[in-house]
Motif scaffolding. Structure first.
Motif, mmCIF file in Angstrom:
data_model
loop_
_atom_site.group_PDB
_atom_site.id
_atom_site.type_symbol
_atom_site.label_atom_id
_atom_site.label_comp_id
_atom_site.label_asym_id
_atom_site.label_seq_id
_atom_site.Cartn_x
_atom_site.Cartn_y
_atom_site.Cartn_z
ATOM 1 N N GLY B 152 -64.432 -0.323 26.566
ATOM 2 C CA GLY B 152 -65.485 -0.084 27.554
ATOM 3 C C GLY B 152 -66.049 1.318 27.607
ATOM 4 O O GLY B 152 -66.769 1.669 28.530
ATOM 5 N N ILE B 153 -65.726 2.158 26.632
ATOM 6 C CA ILE B 153 -66.269 3.522 26.619
ATOM 7 C C ILE B 153 -67.539 3.541 25.767
ATOM 8 O O ILE B 153 -67.482 3.214 24.581
ATOM 9 C CB ILE B 153 -65.254 4.520 26.011
ATOM 10 C CG1 ILE B 153 -63.908 4.435 26.730
ATOM 11 C CG2 ILE B 153 -65.807 5.939 26.028
ATOM 12 C CD1 ILE B 153 -63.920 4.864 28.173
ATOM 13 N N PRO B 154 -68.679 3.898 26.341
ATOM 14 C CA PRO B 154 -69.900 3.915 25.541
ATOM 15 C C PRO B 154 -69.846 5.021 24.482
ATOM 16 O O PRO B 154 -69.695 6.195 24.806
ATOM 17 C CB PRO B 154 -71.014 4.189 26.555
ATOM 18 C CG PRO B 154 -70.337 4.750 27.751
ATOM 19 C CD PRO B 154 -68.907 4.307 27.738
ATOM 20 N N THR B 155 -69.930 4.621 23.231
ATOM 21 C CA THR B 155 -69.866 5.610 22.164
ATOM 22 C C THR B 155 -70.681 5.117 20.974
ATOM 23 O O THR B 155 -71.037 3.953 20.905
ATOM 24 C CB THR B 155 -68.405 5.874 21.723
ATOM 25 O OG1 THR B 155 -68.396 6.879 20.714
ATOM 26 C CG2 THR B 155 -67.758 4.620 21.145
ATOM 27 N N ALA B 156 -70.971 6.023 20.060
ATOM 28 C CA ALA B 156 -71.694 5.639 18.842
ATOM 29 C C ALA B 156 -70.663 5.361 17.764
ATOM 30 O O ALA B 156 -69.680 6.084 17.640
ATOM 31 C CB ALA B 156 -72.614 6.776 18.418
ATOM 32 N N ILE B 157 -70.890 4.298 16.992
ATOM 33 C CA ILE B 157 -69.988 3.986 15.888
ATOM 34 C C ILE B 157 -70.720 4.229 14.587
ATOM 35 O O ILE B 157 -71.866 3.831 14.425
ATOM 36 C CB ILE B 157 -69.493 2.536 15.967
ATOM 37 C CG1 ILE B 157 -68.586 2.393 17.189
ATOM 38 C CG2 ILE B 157 -68.726 2.156 14.711
ATOM 39 C CD1 ILE B 157 -67.961 1.049 17.345
ATOM 40 N N SER B 158 -70.042 4.875 13.680
ATOM 41 C CA SER B 158 -70.681 5.198 12.413
ATOM 42 C C SER B 158 -70.990 3.916 11.656
ATOM 43 O O SER B 158 -70.186 3.000 11.619
ATOM 44 C CB SER B 158 -69.743 6.100 11.623
ATOM 45 O OG SER B 158 -69.535 5.609 10.356
ATOM 46 N N PHE B 159 -72.180 3.829 11.087
ATOM 47 C CA PHE B 159 -72.551 2.612 10.366
ATOM 48 C C PHE B 159 -72.607 2.824 8.872
ATOM 49 O O PHE B 159 -72.821 1.900 8.111
ATOM 50 C CB PHE B 159 -73.886 2.049 10.875
ATOM 51 C CG PHE B 159 -75.071 2.950 10.661
ATOM 52 C CD1 PHE B 159 -75.751 2.936 9.456
ATOM 53 C CD2 PHE B 159 -75.493 3.818 11.666
ATOM 54 C CE1 PHE B 159 -76.842 3.757 9.260
ATOM 55 C CE2 PHE B 159 -76.574 4.645 11.469
ATOM 56 C CZ PHE B 159 -77.254 4.626 10.261
#
Lengths: 288, 397
Positions: B152-159
């Motif tokens: 539930g932590i808003p974060t960016a995930i590397s794509f």
């Protein structure tokens, strides 16, 4: 038959495109410790007939076999027939049909390279070629090399023989399945994931194929195959379970022509194999 | 192909197409090259491989049967996909080829312990890792970020993983985002709003329970920092420091580990946490320590440090820290705030002294003065402190 310790139900002899004669293959099967085998020449039962004549009661258990090249609107298939009665008319008719188509293809190719490139051969060579059990591109190529039209077999095929594209006639899959069944045999889809050799059919597409062929009467799939990864085998086993099909195991050994090791099927100990394999072994018990 | 000595893997380049036409040739060629070399492994370099049919796959499979140590490197995304669905990636090491990007002329938007973040274009940023062999770190950060997102932590995930010169980079989508440091530097009047959002995210992190074993235990890390100071502190002070850290109970709540204003991004109206490779579990005092360091501690001796690092001045950092701590503790009590700040500073100074000494801080005059300042503060704090624990409001609810 006691439980086999090592199975290989897919191999080719000199009757088709293998390099071992039936005698040689029988010797190699024994050397490899295989205890149940089948010879599955392309569109031919002659390899199996030869083994039936050659083998003694001490030899490994043997199942008659053949591999039919089939095609319909949906694609190409190799369908194996196992445990058929070698004297049954149905299987001989199928072999004759396959052979007829094959001869027509060879004639079309010979015509093409004669007209297009001027490659001609003495009549006795052509007679010998057409009298073969299973003539095809490699045999034409060998002839071309011998008569100096090409340096290598590969060059002959790539640069000349393959330049012709024509609509060839094929046995239809339902035709193969019906005739194998009529001869008391078990129709099995060879190396399903690879289609007729160099395809890669997975997931939905594989499902559709197997469902369709099962509708025609297909009874098994070659789930263990020298060219399969574990994941491929698992997928095919999943289809066998879903459609109530048998599973078989084969290496597709061709002798020196391909680098497949006889007996290499990925199955391991048959006793540890899945239920669909054991159902197959039960089904062939009285056809050995 | 480069010939290898015994026991070194042989590297063989595959090129062009491998299909049913040439697969037998390719196979014969491969086997001929390997024959009699007594090799322990084969690395197939697929950088120049454009296409592989199933006949080609079977060549690889047979190679694997004769030589168990086969790996394939520099695989294009298309070929990788085939190798994945056919199960090859389960039976051998398959490494993707990496897109090459340049960060020349790109705006540097952050610099952390492990990497530097650049804006590639208006939609994406790349974190270029300092460590040349960072693939494992990148993989780990991806897993950690995914875990955080699931929790539930808003974060960016590397794509995507890319090659930037001789380094590796992780690419993230970050649209029109601004870091909190950038906002504070350009619009100081937004300080209170920043404090509110910063603390809201902090409480969210600290109230997130992490399944056991998924993240490292910060207490262990802090114990190792403390152990480093054995030779640099008087024995009683060192023992007290160690006892204080040891007395902090295990806690399965998440902490970010490097929670400063550059690691919080505002994207449209959403606040995102980035730079997740320091994620851990532990008591919030460890988090407050790193916050104190980033906002105040590192700049206590030289006030210009924070301007270089965060882009705003020492006073802004100090104010931001104090207001954030008050909001986090949900109190106006100066006494309470100072008490918790002192606990955080104990851990903070421990870390800074160790860090500076390890970076040859004792070898310069300025470094020695800075370490002396921190050491003096630490010793006086140790004298008056009996526990690092305090009530954490967000964990009570």
């Amino acid at each position: 038959m006691k439980s086999p310790e090592k199975i290989d139900l897919h191999m080719h002899t000199t009757v088709s495109d293998g390099t071992d004669t039936p005698e040689e293959i029988l010797t190699r099967v024994k050397e490899a410790g295989i205890t149940l085998f089948a010879v599955s020449d392309h569109d031919a039962v002659k390899g199996s007939l030869a083994i039936l004549r050659l083998r003694t009661p001490e030899d490994p258990a043997f199942l008659t076999g053949a591999e039919f090249s089939c095609k319909d609107e949906e694609g190409k298939y190799h369908i194996l027939g196992y445990g058929y009665d070698p004297d049954a008319k149905a299987i001989l008719r199928l072999v004759q049909t396959g052979h007829r188509y094959r001869i027509r293809k060879v004639l079309a190719r010979l015509d093409f390279i004669k007209n297009k490139f001027g490659f001609d051969f003495p009549p006795e060579e052509l007679d010998r070629l057409l009298a073969m059990d299973n003539p095809g591109k490699p045999h034409i190529a060998n002839l071309m090399v011998r008569f100096g039209y090409a340096k290598t077999k590969e060059q002959a095929i790539e640069e000349f023989i393959n330049k012709i594209r024509f609509r060839s006639e094929y046995i239809r899959p339902e035709e193969a399945v019906e005739h194998i069944l009529a001869a008391g045999g078990i129709p099995v889809l060879a190396h399903p994931t690879y289609g007729d050799g160099d395809q890669l059919i997975l997931g939905e597409n594989m499902d559709r194929r197997i469902r369709r062929l099962t509708g025609f009467g297909l009874q098994g799939v070659e789930a263990f195959y020298s060219g399969f990864t574990k994941k491929m085998s698992e997928e095919i086993l999943g289809f066998a379970e879903r459609y109530g099909l048998y599973a078989t195991a084969g290496s597709d050994y061709h002798g020196k022509n391909k680098l497949v090791v006889l007996g290499d099927t990925g199955l391991g100990d048959p006793a540890e194999g899945p239920a669909c394999l054991h159902r197959f072994l039960d089904a062939i018990r009285d056809r050995l | 192909m480069s010939k290898a000595s015994k026991n070194e893997p042989v590297r063989i380049a595959l090129s062009g197409r491998i299909d049913s036409q040439n697969a037998p040739e390719v196979e014969k060629d491969l086997l001929a090259r390997l024959e009699g070399q007594g090799v322990s492994g084969v690395i197939l370099d697929a950088a120049e491989l454009r296409y592989i049919s199933s006949a080609g796959l079977r060549v690889v499979l047979r190679l694997k049967k004769t030589c168990p140590e086969v790996s394939i490197v520099n695989v294009s995304s298309e070929v990788y996909e085939i190798l994945e669905i056919t199960g090859f990636t389960e039976m051998m090491t398959v490494k993707k080829a990496y897109r090459e990007v340049s960060v020349e002329g790109c705006e540097e938007i952050g610099r952390g312990a492990n990497g530097t973040i650049y804006r590639l274009d208006k939609d994406s940023v790349v974190k270029v890792f300092h460590n040349a062999d960072a693939l494992d770190d990148i993989q780990r950060e991806r897993e950690v970020a995914r875990l955080a997102l699931i929790l539930g932590i808003p974060t960016a995930i590397s794509f995507d993983v890319v090659k930037v010169g001789d380094r590796f980079g992780s690419v993230y989508e970050l649209l029109n985002a601004r870091s909190f440091s950038g906002i504070l530097a350009a619009e100081p009047e937004k300080l209170d709003w920043c404090v509110r959002e910063y603390v809201a995210m902090l409480k969210k992190i600290h109230s997130t329970l992490v399944p056991p074993g998924k993240l490292p235990d910060m207490r262990q890390t802090v114990l190792s920092w403390a152990a480093f100071l054995r030779d640099y502190l008087p024995a009683p002070a060192f023992e007290k420091l160690q006892a204080l850290v040891e007395a902090v109970p295990h806690d399965d709540h998440m902490i970010h580990g490097d929670y400063h204003t550059k690691n919080l991004e505002l994207q449209n109206d959403e606040v995102l946490l980035i730079d997740m490779d320091t994620l851990a579990v532990g008591h919030p005092v460890f988090e407050l320590a790193s916050m104190y360091n980033a906002l105040v501690g590192y700049s206590e001796f030289d006030h210009e440090v924070i301007r270089r690092f965060q882009g705003f001045d020492f006073e802004t950092g100090r104010t931001f820290w104090e207001r954030s701590l008050a909001a986090y503790l949900d109190t106006d009590s100066e006494e309470k705030i100072r008490d918790v700040e002192d606990k955080a500073r104990i851990v903070g100074y421990t870390r800074m002294i160790r860090r500076s000494i390890r970076r040859q801080g004792l070898e310069t005059e300025k470094g020695r003065q800075e370490i002396d300042l921190w050491k003096g503060e630490l010793l006086s704090l140790l004298e008056k402190t009996d526990t690092l624990l305090f009530d954490v409001p967000c964990l009570e609810t």
